[in-house]
Design an enzyme around this catalytic site. Structure first.
Site, PDB file in Angstrom:
ATOM      1  CG  ASP A   1     -18.669  -9.241 -18.005  1.00 54.51           C
ATOM      2  OD1 ASP A   1     -18.535 -10.462 -17.806  1.00 54.51           O
ATOM      3  OD2 ASP A   1     -19.460  -8.520 -17.351  1.00 54.51           O
TER       4      ASP A   1
ATOM      5  CG  ASP B   1     -17.704 -13.020 -16.094  1.00 54.38           C
ATOM      6  OD1 ASP B   1     -18.557 -13.810 -16.541  1.00 54.38           O
ATOM      7  OD2 ASP B   1     -17.876 -12.384 -15.041  1.00 54.38           O
TER       8      ASP B   1
ATOM      9  CG  ASP C   1     -21.925 -11.149 -18.994  1.00 56.36           C
ATOM     10  OD1 ASP C   1     -22.092 -11.655 -20.130  1.00 56.36           O
ATOM     11  OD2 ASP C   1     -21.429 -11.781 -18.047  1.00 56.36           O
TER      12      ASP C   1
ATOM     13  NE  ARG D   1     -23.388 -18.062 -18.888  1.00 60.41           N
ATOM     14  CZ  ARG D   1     -22.878 -17.650 -17.744  1.00 60.41           C
ATOM     15  NH1 ARG D   1     -22.313 -16.461 -17.684  1.00 60.41           N
ATOM     16  NH2 ARG D   1     -22.915 -18.408 -16.668  1.00 60.41           N
TER      17      ARG D   1
END
Length: 326
Positions: A133, A162, A166, A219
């Site tokens: 990430d 990605d 996260d 997301r």
């Protein structure tokens, strides 16, 4: 005579340039010494990063990698535009701070099984999925991400990159504040799998404050299991969806607004169990909240209350404050 005058002017210009650079570096050093003052990262003893250690400036990938893995407290000033292909492992008691105009392209920060880390004023873009990430927080505690500019490229495939931030594997006491998430497929995730209840239930306390999500596909964030407070947040032109509440997550959203976005502003999808949300002064902008009401309230939060801007004010205020703007 003219030659002497030219030399004098050149010397003066060089001295002025060095003075400006020294001043910029000194400002960066002062701001890099700040401890977390907002949200969940003030808990569990607080988050101070590299305070008490030395300060180094890095201008290339190798120097950043070597500094980030050192033992002991350290403040790392990132200077200039750095391009590469790397996953930088960040050890305990570190502050990584970007000077004005600095950037990382293709280089992600990986905060794994560590604690007390601050990442501020960083601009990170286009980190290939094989390097993780933009900022990955994995099994870690007391992490503050603040005033960052994080992006990908919507012209690439959705799995080429990605996440931007996260947070997974039972991470705790995390704040993401004043950050600009944009032009990316999968913006931010809390809880990486429906099957990770053993690590995640009772953990994943995360605050999102003063953030701007702009042209992200999904997301924004996705939340499994966690206890998440979102405040003073502006979502603009969400392509597919916003806050995905899953696997019993408890989410409180306050003083925030959606604009020009898909119908799925606050919703549940793609898990075997729904999550829950409480919305307090949230302008859905024509989008919808379709998840069951939760139990998380402002009175239950353990930290100093964050001043609410009001949903009517965030569209004007947040784009001007979120991002690499320290």
């Amino acid at each position: 005579m003219k030659y002497a005058a030219f030399i004098s002017l050149a010397t003066l210009a060089s001295a002025l340039q060095h003075s400006l650079l020294d001043n910029r570096n000194e400002i960066a050093r002062r701001q890099a010494s700040d401890a977390c003052s907002i949200g969940y990262c003030t808990q569990n003893g607080g988050t101070t990063g590299g305070a008490g250690g030395e300060t180094v400036t890095v201008t290339d990938v190798d120097s950043l990698v070597n500094a980030a893995k050192q033992d002991g407290p350290l403040t790392i000033i990132v200077s200039g535009a750095i391009t590469g292909a790397a996953k930088v492992h960040v050890s305990t008691n570190k502050t990584i701070y970007g000077e004005t105009g600095s950037s990382l392209t293709g280089v992600g920060l990986y905060i794994r099984r560590t604690s007390n880390v601050i990442v501020r004023n960083m601009k990170i873009a286009k980190v290939e999925a094989e390097n993780g990430d933009a900022i990955g927080i994995d099994g870690s505690s007391n992490v503050w991400v603040d005033h960052c500019d994080l992006s990908g490229d919507l012209n690439r495939g959705k799995d080429d990159y990605d996440g931007l931030v996260d947070i997974s594997h039972g991470s705790e006491w995390v704040t993401v504040s004043n950050t600009y998430f944009h032009d990316h497929w999968k913006a931010s995730l809390i809880g990486h799998s429906d099957n990770n209840a053993k690590e995640d239930q009772g953990a994943l306390h995360v605050t999102y404050a003063g953030n701007h999500f702009d042209k992200t596909y999904s997301r924004a964030p996705l939340v499994r299991f966690g206890t998440v407070h979102i405040i003073n947040t502006f979502w603009d032109t969400l392509i597919s969806s916003g806050v995905n509440c899953r696997m019993g997550a408890q989410v409180l959203i306050q003083s925030s607004a959606f604009k020009n976005s898909s119908q799925n502003a606050v919703f549940f999808a793609d898990s075997k169990e729904t999550g829950y949300a409480v919305l307090d002064d949230v302008d859905l902008g024509g989008s919808k909240n379709t998840v069951p009401a939760g139990t998380l309230t402002a009175n239950a939060l353990p930290y100093t209350p964050i001043k609410a801007l009001g949903s009517a004010a965030v569209a004007g205020a947040i784009p001007n404050s979120a991002g690499q703007k320290l």
